[in-house]
Enzyme design. Sequence first.
Site, mmCIF file in Angstrom:
data_model
loop_
_atom_site.group_PDB
_atom_site.id
_atom_site.type_symbol
_atom_site.label_atom_id
_atom_site.label_comp_id
_atom_site.label_asym_id
_atom_site.label_seq_id
_atom_site.Cartn_x
_atom_site.Cartn_y
_atom_site.Cartn_z
ATOM 1 N N ASP A 198 2.760 -7.873 1.084
ATOM 2 C CA ASP A 198 2.266 -6.543 0.444
ATOM 3 C C ASP A 198 3.246 -6.084 0.117
ATOM 4 O O ASP A 198 2.835 -5.082 -1.335
ATOM 5 C CB ASP A 198 1.529 -5.672 1.984
ATOM 6 N N ASP A 248 6.898 0.952 1.510
ATOM 7 C CA ASP A 248 5.191 1.842 1.122
ATOM 8 C C ASP A 248 5.440 3.199 0.165
ATOM 9 O O ASP A 248 4.123 3.661 -0.593
ATOM 10 C CB ASP A 248 4.047 2.376 2.755
HETATM 11 N N1 GLY Z 1 -0.181 -2.960 4.076
HETATM 12 C C1 GLY Z 1 0.105 -2.981 5.110
HETATM 13 C C2 GLY Z 1 -2.230 -3.858 5.270
HETATM 14 O O1 GLY Z 1 -2.381 -3.645 4.139
HETATM 15 O O2 GLY Z 1 -2.851 -4.278 6.090
#
Ligand code: GLY
Length: 391
Positions: A170, A110
């Site tokens: 993601d 992230d």
């Molecule tokens: N990347 C985590 C979410 O979208 O909740």
Amino acid sequence: MIGKILLAVTIFTAGCSYQQNTADIIKSSFDKAAIQYSKLFDELPDTLFPRSIYSDGSLWTNESGWWTSGFFPGSLWYLYEYGSDDRIKNLALQKTMVLDLEKYNYSDHDIGFKIFCSYGNALRLTTDSSFTPVIIDAAYTLMKRYKPDVGCFRSWDDISDSTEYLVIVDNMMNLELLFWAFKQTGDSVLFKSAVSHADKTMQNHYRRDGSCYHVLSYNQQNGGVKQKKTAQGYSDESSWTRGQAWGLYGFTMAYRETGLKRYLDHSQKIALFFLNHPRLPIDKIPYWDFDSPDIPDTYRDASAAAITASALIELAQYSNDSLKSFYLDNAEIIITVLSSPDYRTSIDENFNFLLKHGVGHLPANSEVDVPLSYADYYYLEAMSRLLKFLK
Ligand code: GLY
């Protein structure tokens, strides 16, 4: 539960004048957001960021290490871009600087969200080159999560099983950091790794209909797929809505950064899955999972709607005239509906988050039907992008 919203339909029967209406709606929302986010800033201790609201109604904050920490400073940067208000710029700078220590945090993928939404926007809007080394450092930190044998960046570490190599859709979002750093440094390893990750995601995460799985478990030795499953969706085989939105946004960005037509074709396929889905409501704000058996008596996800709107506006720029209109019309409906009182807060409502009705992690009963900092960020980004089209 949210009632049916017919506002967008009404607006779309109004012909040419709706464009002016939409521009006015966006400007008014931006003006209000600047007031709201200044107030939200005042609620926060120096090193904390707004995440959501707890079920007891109190403000849910997080430290810089949580994946959403870049969105609040990023939103302040969008507000500064819109209003050129130096007071907002100062708030954006203060919160951006708190994230400096995250440039070496390689505990998950992230870092792209954290650093590119904050420092990336800071650099874009100020052209102050002192921000550049932080973003480059962050890109090389992310590289530590790349394994050539797999050809993907590892999203999450499974602490109960170190052999697990988990990649979530993601993760496409975090490639933007690498593409940017490649352009700065000329280091082709950054570019090739990002392209490899995108290619493997396209090949393995996606189904024939353009929908995707949430989580893939890879064999660390040979890059084979061990398992396809979900974490935040309804079921392993379902289409978790925000995952579809991350993919749409991520592949559109990958096309912008590489010029590789396969990413454009893939983005358009994802867009068709999303926009033509029989369970997408008429107001275009999706349920949290396209396959929830509780539709229509379940939650919408404003965050997925906002991410999708922003992605569609970018995708429109790369598409032929009929697709361009289709994407822009849908994005405009989403933005208009999100800007209506059903989704948009009033001043002092919900600690001055901007949007209501986001869903973070429904299977864990966490962040259900609440404001989410990333819903606000992509809503502001989408409005900013659409405003440039309407001018
Ligand atoms: N990347 C985590 C979410 O979208 O909740």
